[in-house]
Design an enzyme around this catalytic site. Structure first.
Site, PDB file in Angstrom:
ATOM      1  N   ASP A   1     -46.228 -22.917 -71.232  1.00  0.00           N
ATOM      2  CA  ASP A   1     -47.173 -22.036 -71.917  1.00  0.00           C
ATOM      3  C   ASP A   1     -47.208 -22.377 -73.402  1.00  0.00           C
ATOM      4  O   ASP A   1     -46.932 -23.517 -73.781  1.00  0.00           O
ATOM      5  CB  ASP A   1     -46.764 -20.571 -71.676  1.00  0.00           C
TER       6      ASP A   1
ATOM      7  N   HIS B   1     -48.888 -15.740 -75.845  1.00  0.00           N
ATOM      8  CA  HIS B   1     -49.088 -15.699 -74.397  1.00  0.00           C
ATOM      9  C   HIS B   1     -47.806 -16.014 -73.634  1.00  0.00           C
ATOM     10  O   HIS B   1     -47.423 -15.313 -72.691  1.00  0.00           O
ATOM     11  CB  HIS B   1     -50.194 -16.691 -74.035  1.00  0.00           C
TER      12      HIS B   1
ATOM     13  N   SER C   1     -52.787 -14.175 -65.403  1.00  0.00           N
ATOM     14  CA  SER C   1     -51.647 -14.708 -66.157  1.00  0.00           C
ATOM     15  C   SER C   1     -50.481 -13.740 -66.172  1.00  0.00           C
ATOM     16  O   SER C   1     -49.333 -14.143 -66.365  1.00  0.00           O
ATOM     17  CB  SER C   1     -52.056 -14.997 -67.607  1.00  0.00           C
TER      18      SER C   1
END
Length: 560
Positions: A163, A212, A462
């Site tokens: 990520d 994220h 996600s």
């Protein structure tokens, strides 16, 4: 289940196709131009030495190499380098580096609650181990709170977060962060990330300027330490595999290198909460695309296929999010958003037999759809019997229509988040205090020695896939075996089979055509659930169940 995973035949076909890129083909006697960087893919069966010789002959210089998948990073000042590489029999071709992946757009789906006013404040879910656990309805849905009484995770088990990075200073992540195995494969690129924060442009391991990856990491394995909140597998080791840029883009080289490294380093599980750009679907020969665009997509397919297969062969369980395009992956709509980087998008009819949404439609990837607190498929979530494996909590801001929970932040997934990113987004001030108006969407917890952690809500597939990655980590922890002198793990095929067999079956809704008009969505969001109780397009084999996964015995010969 009919799965459109790559076959050996499909890979062999892709390997025979040459690659050129728009704007790079020039006459053989072209004069040198400014230096450019390319990703070069070797043909099947070609040795690294032979590929390097061909690259040099074409006028390129190898900067780095990933021999295991035949991938080379090359610089050249020849305007005709791509055409010369294409002509070499040892190479598939050369593509000038450009962004090929990006995390789901935060402003459209994941942070919907910040774009529309919340209607109220939802109540918690009762007393839990850590102070904020009462807000984690997702842990209740998959029975992770019960599972940890049997198996909280094993420190020897490593879960990689491929990520934007992981903020290892976060007090809930610091206890489980594996510094020795973590790597950054994605140097900052000034054209998309802005000015470099450090001289080398390679951010230190343990940082996350995108946010994220830190959110994903918390759901997987935030420590159950009486502080903040806890993850699905609160005692596994978290490994940063930074393959995404600070800006959220994902380039081919970092992603492939991260997957290959995961295999070599013995990482047990890798979570992939991103999708591939600039093409929403990568196609082998879409008539709507130019020959150059077709060739570029074939190269992406080839490189990603090799990397995913390599990681799986080396014992990595691969988990991916299905995507947030409210689409049946087995019957895709016309793509009107691609290419979304580098040039103007145009309509592209998608042939399901020759186009792939990567990485989730790549080989050996467990595909995860997203659910809201009610158990309904979230309106944004992709679905379909072709690629779904299981479902998991991903959050749905608009869940609970007609109740006081409708349009509340608590319908989403709360997890760890970097203070720096929250400050950039305007929800935390320079002094580290939550800005007025964000008290229901951002939380701050501080230890007795003054270290503070921050948490926020997001939604998306996600957020669903890390729930599954956490359960996969628990399965390896519970049933893993010693491998070699210092190794420990479990074959990914066994992890996948057990995950499916222990998932809680969930029938399609009645009627099967689920509409979202009450939630304010147009007919484009309507979704038809095909399949049976045992396996269907909304839930796959079912809702992932952490408690059943650690309580039920491993049955290698029993199919789901």
């Amino acid at each position: 289940m009919v799965s459109k995973r790559f076959t050996a035949g499909a890979v062999a076909t892709a390997a025979t196709l040459a690659l050129t890129v728009t704007g790079l083909v020039a006459p053989a006697n072209a004069e040198p131009t400014s230096t450019r960087t390319f990703t070069v893919v070797a043909e099947d069966g070609v040795s690294a030495d032979a590929a390097i010789a061909a690259i040099r002959s074409a006028g390129g210089t190898v900067v780095s190499r990933t021999d295991d998948v035949g991938l080379f990073q090359v610089t050249s000042d020849r305007a005709d380098f791509a055409s010369r590489a294409t002509a070499a029999g040892e190479l598939i071709g050369a593509a000038e580096q450009k962004a090929i992946g990006r995390k789901p757009k935060l402003d459209r789906v994941e942070q919907e609650h910040l774009l529309t006013q919340a209607k109220g404040v939802a109540k918690g879910h009762g007393k839990k181990l850590d102070p904020l656990d009462d807000k984690l309805w997702g842990l209740d849905m998959i029975r992770a709170d019960q599972a940890r009484k049997i198996e909280p995770g094993d420190r020897r088990v490593t879960v990689g977060i491929l990520d934007t990075g992981v903020d290892a200073s976060q007090p809930d992540l610091a206890p489980n962060f594996n510094w020795s195995l973590s790597r950054n494969f994605a140097p900052d690129k000034t054209d998309v990330d802005g000015a470099c924060e450090v001289a080398s442009c390679l951010d230190p391991v343990g940082t996350d300027d995108g946010g994220h990856g830190t959110h994903v990491a918390g759901t997987i394995g935030a420590a159950a330490n009486g502080f903040g909140l806890s993850g699905v597998a609160p005692k596994v080791s978290l490994v940063e595999l930074k393959g995404g840029q600070d800006s959220g883009y994902f380039f081919l080289d970092p992603v492939v290198n991260a997957l290959v490294y995961a295999g070599k380093a013995g990482i047990d599980v890798v979570n992939m909460s991103f999708y591939v750009d600039p093409w929403l679907y990568n196609c082998t020969a879409n008539p709507a695309d130019s020959p150059e665009a077709q060739a570029e997509q074939r190269a992406i397919i080839k490189a990603m296929t090799r990397a995913l297969n390599y990681a799986h062969r080396k014992g990595v369980t691969l988990v991916g999010s299905l995507g947030n395009n409210h689409e049946d992956l087995g019957a895709p709509r016309t793509d009107v958003s691609s290419p979304d980087y580098g040039s103007t998008p145009y309509p592209r009819p998608i042939d399901n037999n020759s186009c792939w949404d990567l990485p989730v439609e790549g080989p050996n990837v467990i595909g995860v759809s997203a659910l809201g607190p009610s158990g309904k498929k979230a309106d944004y979530s992709n679905y379909g019997t072709e690629q779904i494996s299981v479902s998991a909590p991903g959050g749905w801001f608009r869940d609970g229509f007609g109740t006081d929970t409708y349009r509340t932040d608590a319908n989403m997934i709360l997890s760890t988040y970097p203070k720096k990113v929250l400050q950039e987004e305007g929800s935390v001030d320079e002094d580290g205090n939550i800005v007025a108006g964000f008290e229901n969407s951002v939380f701050k917890q501080c230890t007795t020695d003054g270290e503070c952690g921050y948490y926020t809500y997001l939604q998306g597939t996600s957020m669903a896939s890390p729930h599954v990655s956490g359960v996969a980590g628990l399965i390896v922890s519970k049933f893993g075996k010693k491998q070699g002198r210092n190794g420990f793990g479990l074959a990914p095929d066994l992890v996948e089979q057990h995950l499916y067999r222990t998932a809680a079956e969930h029938a399609c809704p009645e009627p099967r055509l689920q509409t979202y008009t009450n939630e304010g969505r147009p007919a484009e969001f309507d979704a038809y659930c095909a399949g049976s109780l045992n396996f269907n397009g909304f839930y796959g084999y079912g809702v992932v169940d952490a408690y059943a996964a650690v309580k039920s015995p491993l049955k290698p010969h029993v199919q789901p």
